[in-house]
Scaffold this motif. Structure first.
Motif, PDB file in Angstrom:
ATOM      1  N   LEU A   1      16.505  -0.777 -22.755  1.00 11.01           N
ATOM      2  CA  LEU A   1      16.268  -2.053 -22.648  1.00 11.01           C
ATOM      3  C   LEU A   1      15.120  -2.480 -21.775  1.00 11.01           C
ATOM      4  O   LEU A   1      14.621  -3.245 -21.871  1.00 11.01           O
ATOM      5  CB  LEU A   1      17.190  -2.646 -22.678  1.00 11.01           C
ATOM      6  N   ARG A   2      15.915  -1.943 -20.018  1.00 16.13           N
ATOM      7  CA  ARG A   2      14.615  -2.052 -19.058  1.00 16.13           C
ATOM      8  C   ARG A   2      12.857  -1.009 -19.232  1.00 16.13           C
ATOM      9  O   ARG A   2      11.688  -2.351 -19.294  1.00 16.13           O
ATOM     10  CB  ARG A   2      14.851  -1.907 -17.745  1.00 16.13           C
TER      11      ARG A   2
ATOM     12  N   LEU B   1      20.668  -8.421 -29.509  1.00 13.55           N
ATOM     13  CA  LEU B   1      20.483  -7.742 -28.773  1.00 13.55           C
ATOM     14  C   LEU B   1      21.650  -6.977 -28.484  1.00 13.55           C
ATOM     15  O   LEU B   1      22.571  -7.435 -27.398  1.00 13.55           O
ATOM     16  CB  LEU B   1      19.671  -8.285 -28.110  1.00 13.55           C
TER      17      LEU B   1
ATOM     18  N   ALA C   1      19.922   4.648 -29.402  1.00 14.60           N
ATOM     19  CA  ALA C   1      19.477   4.095 -29.620  1.00 14.60           C
ATOM     20  C   ALA C   1      18.701   3.648 -31.134  1.00 14.60           C
ATOM     21  O   ALA C   1      18.547   4.770 -31.746  1.00 14.60           O
ATOM     22  CB  ALA C   1      18.501   3.735 -28.859  1.00 14.60           C
TER      23      ALA C   1
ATOM     24  N   LEU D   1       8.498   0.529 -30.336  1.00 14.78           N
ATOM     25  CA  LEU D   1      10.246   0.684 -29.490  1.00 14.78           C
ATOM     26  C   LEU D   1      10.961   1.443 -29.783  1.00 14.78           C
ATOM     27  O   LEU D   1      11.690   1.703 -31.159  1.00 14.78           O
ATOM     28  CB  LEU D   1      10.979  -0.486 -29.616  1.00 14.78           C
TER      29      LEU D   1
ATOM     30  N   VAL E   1      18.234  -4.941 -32.042  1.00 12.01           N
ATOM     31  CA  VAL E   1      17.926  -4.073 -31.144  1.00 12.01           C
ATOM     32  C   VAL E   1      19.354  -3.840 -30.570  1.00 12.01           C
ATOM     33  O   VAL E   1      19.763  -3.814 -29.554  1.00 12.01           O
ATOM     34  CB  VAL E   1      16.953  -5.153 -30.252  1.00 12.01           C
ATOM     35  N   ARG E   2      19.245  -1.734 -30.186  1.00 10.62           N
ATOM     36  CA  ARG E   2      20.353  -1.525 -29.646  1.00 10.62           C
ATOM     37  C   ARG E   2      20.105  -0.093 -29.083  1.00 10.62           C
ATOM     38  O   ARG E   2      19.530   0.423 -29.452  1.00 10.62           O
ATOM     39  CB  ARG E   2      21.639  -1.138 -30.094  1.00 10.62           C
ATOM     40  N   ALA E   3      20.855  -0.417 -27.635  1.00  3.17           N
ATOM     41  CA  ALA E   3      20.074   1.161 -26.722  1.00  3.17           C
ATOM     42  C   ALA E   3      20.729   0.681 -25.348  1.00  3.17           C
ATOM     43  O   ALA E   3      21.341  -0.614 -25.190  1.00  3.17           O
ATOM     44  CB  ALA E   3      18.744   0.395 -26.376  1.00  3.17           C
TER      45      ALA E   3
ATOM     46  N   PRO F   1      23.459  -4.131 -26.454  1.00  3.77           N
ATOM     47  CA  PRO F   1      23.573  -3.392 -25.272  1.00  3.77           C
ATOM     48  C   PRO F   1      24.792  -1.739 -25.692  1.00  3.77           C
ATOM     49  O   PRO F   1      25.644  -2.389 -25.574  1.00  3.77           O
ATOM     50  CB  PRO F   1      24.661  -3.022 -23.616  1.00  3.77           C
TER      51      PRO F   1
ATOM     52  N   TRP G   1      11.160  -1.162 -22.458  1.00  4.08           N
ATOM     53  CA  TRP G   1      11.399  -1.377 -24.306  1.00  4.08           C
ATOM     54  C   TRP G   1      11.068  -3.176 -23.078  1.00  4.08           C
ATOM     55  O   TRP G   1       9.425  -3.679 -23.316  1.00  4.08           O
ATOM     56  CB  TRP G   1      12.119  -1.489 -24.640  1.00  4.08           C
TER      57      TRP G   1
END
Length: 201
Positions: free
Chosen positions: A107-108, A23, A89, A130, A100-102, A25, A110
């Motif tokens: 991310l919130r 995950l 993203a 996503l 999983v990058r955003a 950020p 998702w």
């Protein structure tokens, strides 16, 4: 943050072991493919943990309740606004790691989508995508699925996987094994349904 294989089951289709999940950020860092290779090798076999980070989801319950209320009132579509920051993203597989990058804001969103999956279930299955707003998609899209009979599906797929090499002349390559396992799943399910129930003596 990486979720390693100690917490990841085989998938419910062909019992292939799931990849570690990173995950990422997007406002802080990125995960190059060459860097992903190192944790992939290190996490290839589950081992003991060197440390742990507890992931708190402060505010998730409140956000989910708010979205459910807006949807019930029919005001969700009027209040919702597309995310402004969907840059970088992506959901993609990098050398054995699912990245999983955003941005934190995406991310919130998702997280809310995933938390609400149980609200819309069809024939025991639910899913959510996503991605970014439809008019500004991520570079790569992902999907989260849930099944009410998930553990049974995994059990069936494991039995099918064990049976295929004994009955088929295969090289063992995943692309060759998967269709054989998928087709064998129906046979395993049928045998389970026909199995007589045991009675206590």
């Amino acid at each position: 943050m990486i979720i390693d294989r100690r917490f990841i089951d085989p998938n419910p289709f062909d019992a292939e072991q799931g990849d570690p999940i990173a995950l990422v950020p997007a406002d802080l860092t990125h995960l190059p493919a060459r860097t992903a290779r190192r944790p992939s090798r290190r996490l290839a076999v589950p081992g003991t943990a060197a440390g742990a980070v507890r992931w708190h989801t402060w505010g998730l319950d409140v956000a989910v309740d708010e979205w459910r209320t807006q949807r019930a009132e029919g005001t969700w579509s009027r209040r919702w606004r597309p995310e402004k920051d969907v840059r970088a993203a992506e959901v993609e597989r990098l050398n054995g790691v699912l990245s999983v990058r955003a941005s934190p804001s995406l991310l919130r969103h998702w997280a809310v989508y995933v938390a609400m999956m149980g609200d819309d279930v069809y024939e025991g299955m639910s899913y959510t995508e996503l991605d970014g707003p439809r008019w500004e998609l991520c570079r790569s899209d992902g999907e989260v699925q849930t099944f009410h009979d998930y553990h049974r599906r995994v059990s069936v797929a494991r039995i099918s996987r064990r049976g295929v090499p004994a009955t088929e002349n295969t090289s063992g390559e995943p692309a060759e094994l998967r269709p054989l396992i998928w087709s064998r799943n129906d046979t395993v399910r049928s045998r389970r349904r026909q199995r007589p129930l045991s009675t206590p003596a």
